[in-house]
Write an enzyme that holds these catalytic residues in place. Structure first.
Site, PDB file in Angstrom:
ATOM      1  N   THR A   1      13.973  85.571  23.599  1.00 38.01           N
ATOM      2  CA  THR A   1      14.288  85.309  24.248  1.00 38.01           C
ATOM      3  C   THR A   1      13.814  83.890  23.648  1.00 38.01           C
ATOM      4  OG1 THR A   1      13.345  85.681  26.130  1.00 38.01           O
ATOM      5  CG2 THR A   1      15.058  85.950  25.920  1.00 38.01           C
ATOM      6  N   LEU A  53       8.271  85.938  32.183  1.00 34.05           N
ATOM      7  CA  LEU A  53       9.600  84.825  31.951  1.00 34.05           C
ATOM      8  C   LEU A  53       9.882  86.639  33.656  1.00 34.05           C
ATOM      9  CD1 LEU A  53      11.561  82.636  30.631  1.00 34.05           C
ATOM     10  CD2 LEU A  53       9.724  82.240  32.157  1.00 34.05           C
ATOM     11  N   SER A  98       5.477  89.341  25.459  1.00 31.78           N
ATOM     12  CA  SER A  98       6.696  88.212  24.550  1.00 31.78           C
ATOM     13  C   SER A  98       7.840  87.370  25.530  1.00 31.78           C
ATOM     14  CB  SER A  98       8.043  89.255  24.277  1.00 31.78           C
ATOM     15  OG  SER A  98       8.839  90.621  25.492  1.00 31.78           O
ATOM     16  N   HIS A  99       8.288  86.803  25.285  1.00 30.44           N
ATOM     17  CA  HIS A  99       8.916  85.330  26.470  1.00 30.44           C
ATOM     18  C   HIS A  99       9.751  86.464  27.477  1.00 30.44           C
ATOM     19  CE1 HIS A  99      12.005  82.137  26.952  1.00 30.44           C
ATOM     20  NE2 HIS A  99      10.458  81.426  27.322  1.00 30.44           N
ATOM     21  N   ALA A 100      10.364  87.093  26.869  1.00 32.62           N
ATOM     22  CA  ALA A 100      10.689  87.899  28.131  1.00 32.62           C
ATOM     23  C   ALA A 100      10.783  87.834  28.896  1.00 32.62           C
ATOM     24  CB  ALA A 100      12.307  88.953  27.298  1.00 32.62           C
TER      25      ALA A 100
END
Length: 84
Positions: A18, A46, A41-43
């Site tokens: 993502t 978030l 990681s981004h996912a």
């Protein structure tokens, strides 16, 4: 990426990875599952901020699951299960 405009409330995002352009879809999704990624990681970040289940680094999720599958994501045990 082109499918994020179709994400509805309660859907599970299955993606290679993502990035920020996924944010509108991530807000309404119930969970995230990615082929790539790790703890930062981004996912994963978030998901933590949004208090949503997330499994990253599966290597195969986009190959195994398709649109329309009914899935259960158990992030506590790192399991994504297709429900029949």
């Amino acid at each position: 990426y082109h499918d994020i405009k179709h994400v509805k409330k309660g859907d599970i995002i299955i993606a290679n990875t993502t990035h920020p352009s996924y944010l509108p879809a991530m807000r309404v999704a119930a969970a995230f599952v990615t082929n790539e990624g790790g703890l930062i990681s981004h996912a994963a970040i978030l998901a933590r901020e949004m208090n949503k289940p997330c499994i990253v680094g599966t290597k195969w999720a986009t190959k195994f699951f398709t649109n329309g599958n009914l899935l259960e994501v158990d992030a506590d045990h790192g399991v994504v299960k297709r429900l029949e």
